[in-house]
Design a protein around this motif. Sequence first.
Motif, PDB file in Angstrom:
ATOM      1  N   THR A   1      74.562   4.318  44.041  1.00 62.05           N
ATOM      2  CA  THR A   1      75.659   4.189  43.085  1.00 62.05           C
ATOM      3  C   THR A   1      76.941   4.840  43.579  1.00 62.05           C
ATOM      4  O   THR A   1      76.939   5.665  44.500  1.00 62.05           O
TER       5      THR A   1
ATOM      6  N   ASN B   1      72.424  12.392  31.342  1.00 60.77           N
ATOM      7  CA  ASN B   1      72.114  11.029  30.920  1.00 60.77           C
ATOM      8  C   ASN B   1      70.618  10.734  30.941  1.00 60.77           C
ATOM      9  O   ASN B   1      70.145   9.845  30.230  1.00 60.77           O
TER      10      ASN B   1
ATOM     11  N   SER C   1      83.951  14.819  40.899  1.00 64.32           N
ATOM     12  CA  SER C   1      82.586  15.340  41.038  1.00 64.32           C
ATOM     13  C   SER C   1      82.578  16.776  41.524  1.00 64.32           C
ATOM     14  O   SER C   1      81.851  17.629  40.985  1.00 64.32           O
TER      15      SER C   1
ATOM     16  N   GLU D   1      79.431   8.985  39.200  1.00 63.61           N
ATOM     17  CA  GLU D   1      79.582   8.798  37.754  1.00 63.61           C
ATOM     18  C   GLU D   1      80.864   9.445  37.246  1.00 63.61           C
ATOM     19  O   GLU D   1      81.471   8.961  36.288  1.00 63.61           O
TER      20      GLU D   1
ATOM     21  N   GLU E   1      77.395  15.594  40.339  1.00 66.83           N
ATOM     22  CA  GLU E   1      76.708  14.346  40.034  1.00 66.83           C
ATOM     23  C   GLU E   1      75.289  14.598  39.519  1.00 66.83           C
ATOM     24  O   GLU E   1      74.789  13.860  38.666  1.00 66.83           O
TER      25      GLU E   1
ATOM     26  N   LYS F   1      71.110   1.266  40.058  1.00 68.18           N
ATOM     27  CA  LYS F   1      71.001   2.636  39.537  1.00 68.18           C
ATOM     28  C   LYS F   1      70.609   3.636  40.620  1.00 68.18           C
ATOM     29  O   LYS F   1      70.797   4.837  40.449  1.00 68.18           O
TER      30      LYS F   1
ATOM     31  N   SER G   1      75.653  15.646  35.878  1.00 66.35           N
ATOM     32  CA  SER G   1      76.036  14.470  35.096  1.00 66.35           C
ATOM     33  C   SER G   1      74.847  13.532  34.903  1.00 66.35           C
ATOM     34  O   SER G   1      74.595  13.037  33.792  1.00 66.35           O
ATOM     35  N   ALA G   2      74.085  13.285  35.975  1.00 65.28           N
ATOM     36  CA  ALA G   2      72.922  12.395  35.882  1.00 65.28           C
ATOM     37  C   ALA G   2      71.860  12.983  34.973  1.00 65.28           C
ATOM     38  O   ALA G   2      71.211  12.253  34.204  1.00 65.28           O
TER      39      ALA G   2
END
Length: 294
Positions: free
Chosen positions: A266, A119, A275, A269, A112, A263, A115-116
Amino acid sequence: MLYGSIEAGGTKFVCAVGDENFKVIDQTQFPTTTPDETLAKVIRYFNKFDINAFGIASFGPIDVDKNSETYGWIIKTPKKGWSNIDFLGKMKESFNVPMLWTTDVNGSAYGEYISAKKNDENVKSVAYITIGTGIGMGGVINGDFLGVMGTPEFGHIKVKRHRDDLDFKGICPWHGDCLEGVASGPTFEARDGIEGRQTPINDPKWNIIAYYVAQAVVDLTVTFRPNKVVLGGGVCTPEFIAKVRAQFTLLFNNYLSVGSLEKYITAPEIAHNGSATFGDFVLAKKALDEKDNI
């Protein structure tokens, strides 16, 4: 280049093979039975591939201190038959490749975090709380895991009891009404004989569990100060996460700015419970890179 992911859970093992882009090219899963039987299945599966490195994320408690005589072991665990098992040693007997060893929730947290960060490059830290059969937490700060002497046993923090739940003693065999003892999945059935998945979302027990989990998020917020808190595991439906946000709002009272709660608190994602698998692939590459840099 092939990376191996082992997500070792107390209920099941999920094993996957990923390519250099961390895409799953093959995957299998099987129930967690005895250590000998389960690890034999793991080794048999990966023997079909030319794996370059492994990311191994295991249920615990586990020993992650590389200076310890029991590094790579599952140590004192409530999972029957799995205490004092040299998991990493058994893998190294069969595969002479780099391996990164951590907890199951750390694997998810790392996935995660990466992934975060893709972004939003300003993301520096992520906390991941998994709420299912037990409760665990993994934290990543600037690419490193939280915890030096060992991994966090966050499920065993103490929480303030809900006024409508004072008669429930909790189910943790060591601490009774710690976070895991009052908010993990099995506590639904322990309270009234009905499993959580059969409990309607408007049942008051969901608000009680959300109250405890919101306290945990408050504790993380004032101590760890992560960019985001991810709630995963079987208990964490979108409806439940909304309840946690509502309880967090009441408990935290805008003490610090965390931005949009949608946000900040959460769901994962990465879809389809992926994950940990994605995180393990990235950690396997990290283990390989660190070996090459020695």
